[in-house]
Write an enzyme that holds these catalytic residues in place. Structure first.
Site: not given
Ligand code: DSN
Length: 425
Positions: A56, A58, A202, A228, A231, A237
Site C-alpha cells: 500500500y 496511498e 488523449d 494508456t 498500446k 495495462r
Molecule cells: N478499448 C481500447 C481500444 O481498443 O481502442 C480503447 O480504450
C-alpha cells in the site's frame, strides 16, 4: 503458514495455470492485429508480477499515508522522471490505473458536472470517455461532438472551429481510438485559444509513435496529455497524465488520489517505469517508425486485394477496413478471421448504418506484429490472407469457406513459427 502459500502456480491452482499457458499459446500461435494491443517485454511482465503487488502506498513519493514506502518511492519517482523525459514535459502523474480513470481524473480536476466539452464522436473513431452517452463523461457532463467529414473521412478543422465557437466548451479533447490520420495539434490549440478552452490530448493509441518520433507530439500545443501505457507504448495495462503548467499540478494529483483512486498499483507503476526506460532507447524509435511503415504496407496490400480502407490509407499504426462492398459484417469478419488465427476486432466505420454489435468494418493495427519482428513483406502477406478469408465470407455467408480458412491457418502458423513470441518462456 498455509500449506499452499509457497507453492508455484501450477501446483497451487492448476486451472488458472492452464488458462495462462493457453493464453501464452494463443499469443504465440495467432497473429495479433488488434490496434490497441501489444506484446510487452519479459522485463515489463516480471515487474508487473513482482512483490510490489503487496504494498500500500496511498499518497505520492515522500508524502505517503503508509510506512515502508521507501522502495515504492524509488519506482514511482523513476517512473515520473522517465515519463517526463520521454514525452518532454514538466509534470507527470503515473498512478492512474487505466485509460478511463486517467480521463475521469481530468474531468474531476477541471470541470463541474454539466460543463460543456468537445470530443471526437465515437462513430468517427473517438472513445467512450470522450462523451459517449453511456459513459460518465456523457451522463454527468455536456458533450458536444465533432466528427469526420463524409467523403474525405478526415476531421475538418473548420468544422471543429465552428462547433467550438457555437458551444464555447470549457475543454476540448483531441485523440481517438480508430482515427488513422495525423492530428493537427497546432490547429486544435488555435481553436482552444479562440474560445478559451483547455486542450486535452488523449494520445493512448499513438503514444508509442510519439515517444519514438513517428507521430508529431501533442506537446507543446496541448495543456494536458493522457495516455494508456499498453498500446503502441508496449508497457503494462495502465494510464498516465502529463502536463507542463504548474497550475494543473494540485488539481490533477488530487483528482487521481484521493479523488478517484486509493492505493496505487505499485507493481504496475514499476512496470511502467521499465517500459518508459525501454521507450527511451534508440531501438524504440526504429520500432515506432516500423509500425507506421508496416501499417502502410498492410493498408496497401488490403487495397490491392480489393478491400476499401477508410480515408484511403493510414498515417499511424491503425486502419479501418470497410467491408460494405463485400456485404460482410464486421462481426462475421472478426469471427472468420479468428477461425483463421488472425485476431482483430469489429469496428463501426464513419456513418455506419449497422449497430456497434454488428458493424460494417474491422479495425487493424501493426504494433504487436511489429514487436514480434514482422516487416512490410510479412504485413503484405497478412493483407492477402485477410482478403482471402473475407472473400470466403462474401461468397459463403457467415460460415465462411472452411478450405480457405484452413489454408490461411497453415500460412499464419508458418509466419508465427518464423517470428516466435516469448521464446523459452
Ligand atoms: N478499448 C481500447 C481500444 O481498443 O481502442 C480503447 O480504450
Amino acid at each position: 503458514m498455509d500449506a499452499f502459500w509457497n507453492d508455484d502456480l501450477a501446483t497451487a491452482d492448476p486451472e488458472i495455470a492452464a488458462a495462462i499457458a493457453s493464453e501464452l499459446g494463443r499469443q504465440r500461435d495467432k497473429i495479433e492485429l488488434i490496434a490497441s494491443e501489444n506484446i510487452a517485454s519479459r522485463a515489463v511482465l516480471e515487474a508487473t508480477g513482482s512483490v510490489f503487488t503487496n504494498k500500500y502506498a496511498e499518497g505520492y513519493p515522500g508524502k505517503r499515508y503508509y510506512g515502508g514506502c521507501d522502495y515504492a518511492d524509488v519506482v514511482e519517482s523513476l517512473a515520473i522522471e522517465r515519463a517526463k523525459s520521454l514525452f518532454g514535459c514538466n509534470f507527470a502523474n503515473v498512478q492512474p490505473n487505466s485509460g478511463s480513470q486517467m480521463n475521469q481524473a481530468v474531468f474531476l480536476a477541471l470541470l463541474e458536472p454539466g460543463d460543456t466539452f468537445m470530443g471526437l464522436d465515437l462513430n468517427s473513431g473517438g472513445h467512450l470517455t470522450h462523451g459517449s452517452p453511456v459513459n460518465m463523461s456523457g451522463k454527468w457532463f455536456n458533450p458536444v461532438s465533432y466528427g469526420v467529414e463524409q467523403g474525405s473521412e478526415r476531421i475538418d478543422m473548420e468544422e471543429v472551429a465552428r462547433i467550438a465557437r457555437e458551444h464555447r466548451p470549457k475543454l476540448i479533447i483531441c485523440g481517438g481510438t480508430a482515427y488513422s490520420r495525423l492530428w493537427d495539434f497546432a490547429a486544435f490549440r488555435a481553436i482552444a485559444d479562440e474560445v478559451g478552452a483547455i486542450l486535452l490530448c488523449d494520445m493512448s493509441h499513438i503514444s508509442g509513435l510519439v515517444a519514438g518520433g513517428a507521430h508529431p507530439s501533442p506537446f507543446p500545443h496541448c495543456d494536458i496529455v493522457t495516455s494508456t501505457t499498453h498500446k503502441s507504448l508496449r508497457g503494462p495495462r495502465s494510464g498516465i497524465i502529463l502536463w507542463n503548467d504548474e497550475k494543473f499540478t494540485k488539481p490533477l494529483n488530487m483528482a487521481v488520489f484521493p479523488g478517484l483512486q486509493g492505493g496505487p498499483l505499485v507493481h504496475v507503476i514499476a512496470a511502467k517505469a521499465v517500459a518508459f526506460r525501454e521507450a527511451l532507447q534508440p531501438e524504440f524509435g526504429a520500432y515506432a517508425h516500423r509500425i507506421v511503415e508496416n501499417a502502410r504496407a498492410l493498408a496497401a496490400s488490403l487495397e490491392e486485394n480489393g478491400l476499401r480502407i477508410v480515408s484511403g490509407g493510414t498515417d499511424n499504426h491503425s486502419m479501418l477496413v470497410d467491408l460494405t462492398a463485400k456485404d460482410v459484417t464486421g462481426k462475421d469478419a472478426e469471427k472468420g478471421l479468428d477461425r483463421a488465427w488472425l485476431t482483430c476486432n469489429k469496428n463501426g466505420i464513419p456513418f455506419d448504418t449497422r449497430s456497434p454489435f454488428v458493424t460494417s468494418g474491422i479495425r487493424l493495427g501493426t504494433p504487436a506484429g511489429t514487436t514480434r519482428g514482422f516487416g512490410p513483406a510479412e504485413f503484405r502477406t497478412v493483407g492477402k490472407l485477410i482478403a482471402e478469408v473475407v472473400e470466403g465470407l462474401s461468397q459463403n455467408g457467415p460460415e465462411g469457406d472452411a478450405r480457405i480458412e484452413e489454408s490461411v491457418r497453415a500460412r499464419v502458423s508458418e509466419l508465427c513459427r518464423a517470428f516466435p513470441v516469448y521464446p523459452g518462456m
